[in-house]
Write a protein that holds these residues in place. Structure first.
Motif, PDB file in Angstrom:
ATOM      1  N   ILE A   1     -16.288 -84.349 -62.357  1.00 26.09           N
ATOM      2  CA  ILE A   1     -16.300 -83.187 -61.472  1.00 26.09           C
ATOM      3  C   ILE A   1     -15.339 -82.813 -60.384  1.00 26.09           C
ATOM      4  O   ILE A   1     -14.898 -81.896 -60.198  1.00 26.09           O
ATOM      5  CB  ILE A   1     -17.815 -83.612 -60.668  1.00 26.09           C
ATOM      6  CG1 ILE A   1     -18.878 -83.212 -61.865  1.00 26.09           C
ATOM      7  CG2 ILE A   1     -17.975 -82.378 -59.744  1.00 26.09           C
ATOM      8  CD1 ILE A   1     -20.366 -83.750 -61.518  1.00 26.09           C
TER       9      ILE A   1
ATOM     10  N   ASN B   1     -24.839 -74.556 -55.337  1.00 24.84           N
ATOM     11  CA  ASN B   1     -25.268 -75.494 -56.255  1.00 24.84           C
ATOM     12  C   ASN B   1     -24.515 -75.155 -57.487  1.00 24.84           C
ATOM     13  O   ASN B   1     -24.637 -74.124 -57.916  1.00 24.84           O
ATOM     14  CB  ASN B   1     -26.669 -75.657 -56.306  1.00 24.84           C
ATOM     15  CG  ASN B   1     -27.073 -76.800 -57.362  1.00 24.84           C
ATOM     16  OD1 ASN B   1     -27.325 -76.296 -58.244  1.00 24.84           O
ATOM     17  ND2 ASN B   1     -27.065 -77.993 -56.771  1.00 24.84           N
ATOM     18  N   SER B   2     -23.951 -76.202 -58.187  1.00 23.99           N
ATOM     19  CA  SER B   2     -23.196 -76.250 -59.390  1.00 23.99           C
ATOM     20  C   SER B   2     -23.845 -77.303 -60.184  1.00 23.99           C
ATOM     21  O   SER B   2     -24.523 -78.153 -60.035  1.00 23.99           O
ATOM     22  CB  SER B   2     -21.850 -76.028 -59.575  1.00 23.99           C
ATOM     23  OG  SER B   2     -21.096 -75.932 -60.694  1.00 23.99           O
ATOM     24  N   GLY B   3     -23.176 -77.223 -61.687  1.00 17.47           N
ATOM     25  CA  GLY B   3     -23.661 -78.170 -62.440  1.00 17.47           C
ATOM     26  C   GLY B   3     -22.623 -78.613 -63.531  1.00 17.47           C
ATOM     27  O   GLY B   3     -21.868 -77.717 -63.995  1.00 17.47           O
ATOM     28  N   GLU B   4     -22.469 -79.893 -64.134  1.00 15.71           N
ATOM     29  CA  GLU B   4     -21.189 -80.177 -64.881  1.00 15.71           C
ATOM     30  C   GLU B   4     -21.614 -79.685 -66.171  1.00 15.71           C
ATOM     31  O   GLU B   4     -20.713 -79.636 -67.212  1.00 15.71           O
ATOM     32  CB  GLU B   4     -21.079 -81.774 -64.896  1.00 15.71           C
ATOM     33  CG  GLU B   4     -20.077 -82.484 -65.682  1.00 15.71           C
ATOM     34  CD  GLU B   4     -20.086 -83.815 -65.641  1.00 15.71           C
ATOM     35  OE1 GLU B   4     -19.185 -84.343 -65.941  1.00 15.71           O
ATOM     36  OE2 GLU B   4     -21.203 -84.305 -65.520  1.00 15.71           O
TER      37      GLU B   4
ATOM     38  N   VAL C   1     -20.625 -77.865 -51.453  1.00 13.65           N
ATOM     39  CA  VAL C   1     -21.079 -77.520 -52.959  1.00 13.65           C
ATOM     40  C   VAL C   1     -21.615 -78.961 -53.570  1.00 13.65           C
ATOM     41  O   VAL C   1     -21.028 -79.938 -53.242  1.00 13.65           O
ATOM     42  CB  VAL C   1     -19.803 -77.307 -53.536  1.00 13.65           C
ATOM     43  CG1 VAL C   1     -20.140 -77.166 -55.164  1.00 13.65           C
ATOM     44  CG2 VAL C   1     -18.997 -76.264 -52.976  1.00 13.65           C
ATOM     45  N   SER C   2     -22.976 -78.906 -54.032  1.00 11.38           N
ATOM     46  CA  SER C   2     -23.705 -79.773 -54.565  1.00 11.38           C
ATOM     47  C   SER C   2     -23.346 -79.807 -56.252  1.00 11.38           C
ATOM     48  O   SER C   2     -23.664 -78.379 -56.651  1.00 11.38           O
ATOM     49  CB  SER C   2     -24.851 -79.801 -54.379  1.00 11.38           C
ATOM     50  OG  SER C   2     -25.829 -80.734 -54.959  1.00 11.38           O
ATOM     51  N   VAL C   3     -23.369 -80.772 -56.908  1.00  9.35           N
ATOM     52  CA  VAL C   3     -23.006 -80.547 -58.136  1.00  9.35           C
ATOM     53  C   VAL C   3     -23.745 -81.728 -59.126  1.00  9.35           C
ATOM     54  O   VAL C   3     -23.588 -82.689 -58.756  1.00  9.35           O
ATOM     55  CB  VAL C   3     -21.641 -80.884 -58.861  1.00  9.35           C
ATOM     56  CG1 VAL C   3     -21.366 -80.615 -60.332  1.00  9.35           C
ATOM     57  CG2 VAL C   3     -20.463 -79.555 -58.019  1.00  9.35           C
ATOM     58  N   LYS C   4     -24.490 -81.047 -59.973  1.00  8.48           N
ATOM     59  CA  LYS C   4     -25.304 -81.946 -60.996  1.00  8.48           C
ATOM     60  C   LYS C   4     -24.563 -82.676 -61.917  1.00  8.48           C
ATOM     61  O   LYS C   4     -23.755 -81.924 -62.537  1.00  8.48           O
ATOM     62  CB  LYS C   4     -26.581 -81.269 -61.228  1.00  8.48           C
ATOM     63  CG  LYS C   4     -27.562 -80.631 -60.413  1.00  8.48           C
ATOM     64  CD  LYS C   4     -28.844 -80.069 -61.479  1.00  8.48           C
ATOM     65  CE  LYS C   4     -29.785 -79.316 -60.347  1.00  8.48           C
ATOM     66  NZ  LYS C   4     -29.167 -78.055 -59.873  1.00  8.48           N
TER      67      LYS C   4
ATOM     68  N   VAL D   1     -15.688 -83.651 -53.640  1.00  6.75           N
ATOM     69  CA  VAL D   1     -17.120 -82.508 -53.899  1.00  6.75           C
ATOM     70  C   VAL D   1     -18.013 -83.079 -52.640  1.00  6.75           C
ATOM     71  O   VAL D   1     -18.261 -84.200 -52.451  1.00  6.75           O
ATOM     72  CB  VAL D   1     -17.663 -82.884 -55.262  1.00  6.75           C
ATOM     73  CG1 VAL D   1     -18.368 -84.357 -55.588  1.00  6.75           C
ATOM     74  CG2 VAL D   1     -18.836 -81.887 -55.462  1.00  6.75           C
TER      75      VAL D   1
ATOM     76  N   ASN E   1     -18.884 -73.494 -65.407  1.00  7.50           N
ATOM     77  CA  ASN E   1     -19.357 -73.103 -64.089  1.00  7.50           C
ATOM     78  C   ASN E   1     -18.261 -74.086 -63.078  1.00  7.50           C
ATOM     79  O   ASN E   1     -17.841 -73.319 -62.159  1.00  7.50           O
ATOM     80  CB  ASN E   1     -20.683 -73.730 -63.722  1.00  7.50           C
ATOM     81  CG  ASN E   1     -21.349 -73.124 -62.465  1.00  7.50           C
ATOM     82  OD1 ASN E   1     -21.173 -73.234 -61.458  1.00  7.50           O
ATOM     83  ND2 ASN E   1     -22.018 -71.884 -62.999  1.00  7.50           N
ATOM     84  N   LEU E   2     -17.904 -75.388 -63.703  1.00 10.93           N
ATOM     85  CA  LEU E   2     -16.981 -75.792 -62.959  1.00 10.93           C
ATOM     86  C   LEU E   2     -15.599 -75.169 -62.957  1.00 10.93           C
ATOM     87  O   LEU E   2     -14.628 -75.167 -61.649  1.00 10.93           O
ATOM     88  CB  LEU E   2     -16.781 -77.268 -63.227  1.00 10.93           C
ATOM     89  CG  LEU E   2     -17.924 -78.024 -62.788  1.00 10.93           C
ATOM     90  CD1 LEU E   2     -17.931 -79.477 -63.465  1.00 10.93           C
ATOM     91  CD2 LEU E   2     -18.083 -78.272 -61.301  1.00 10.93           C
TER      92      LEU E   2
END
Length: 211
Positions: A111, A51-54, A84-87, A120, A64-65
């Motif tokens: 993203i 899990n990542s985030g913008e 991979v999940s990105v908020k 993604v 992070n990206l």
């Protein structure tokens, strides 16, 4: 919305959240090479969900990206091993959610620019903004699934009723919520019951609390 709604399969019982690699006090940001080693070790241990985030970056919200982009360039063979999940859809400075269709489009386009083939696995609105109904949020994401840029939809910090409404528009792949001995709301707000009924995996973060 689409003839072939689909869920992204979440493999394994343990995932790895990448947030603390780059979104922490400046002196604790993990160097890139060490972060790469950590991700590789997680994969070797059988972890498939990340899990990542913008907005997961101290000083630079996109750090992070940027780490992920560099990681995939260094280890392209590992991309297929990772879900991979990105908020996104949140102001990186004020952390105010904005679920407008325009901002969701802007967020997704940003993203996917960090990912190979501009794809993604899962896009997730970091929070609901209480202005745009979840049906509108899901409908804004679906065109990116149809175009092949997003694999599926995840939701974050939502109650059971919201999950049910969203799932009627498009199959929800997973729901991320805080769940620990100190935060048991998913057991009482309908999240656990609805996800169990619909077969949606719950991604429980901070299982040991927040230190």
């Amino acid at each position: 919305m689409t003839d072939t709604p689909k869920r992204i399969a979440i493999e394994g019982s343990t995932g790895y959240g990448l947030m603390s690699l780059t979104w922490t006090s400046p002196d604790k940001i993990v160097p890139q090479e060490r972060a790469f080693e950590t991700i590789n070790n997680a994969i070797k241990d059988g972890v498939r969900f990340f899990n990542s985030g913008e907005f997961y970056g101290t000083g630079d919200p996109l750090l992070n990206l940027k780490y992920l982009k560099a990681y995939f360039e260094r280890f392209p063979e590992n991309r297929s091993k990772m879900i991979v999940s990105v908020k996104g859809a949140i102001d990186p400075i004020t952390l105010t959610p904005d679920n407008s269709p325009e901002n969701i489009k802007k967020s997704i386009e940003n993203i996917i620019s960090f990912f190979p083939n501009q794809y993604v696995d899962l896009f997730e609105t970091a929070r609901m903004d209480q202005k745009h109904p979840v049906e509108e949020v899901v409908k804004a994401i679906v065109p990116f699934i149809e175009s092949g840029n997003v694999g599926g939809i995840s939701l974050s910090e939502v109650k059971g009723e919201t999950i049910e409404r969203a799932n009627k528009i498009y199959l929800i792949s997973c729901v991320e919520v805080e769940f620990s001995m100190w935060s048991t709301e998913p057991l009482t707000n309908g999240t656990n019951d609805v996800c169990k009924k619909l077969g949606i995996p719950i991604i429980g973060y901070s299982p040991l609390g927040r230190g």
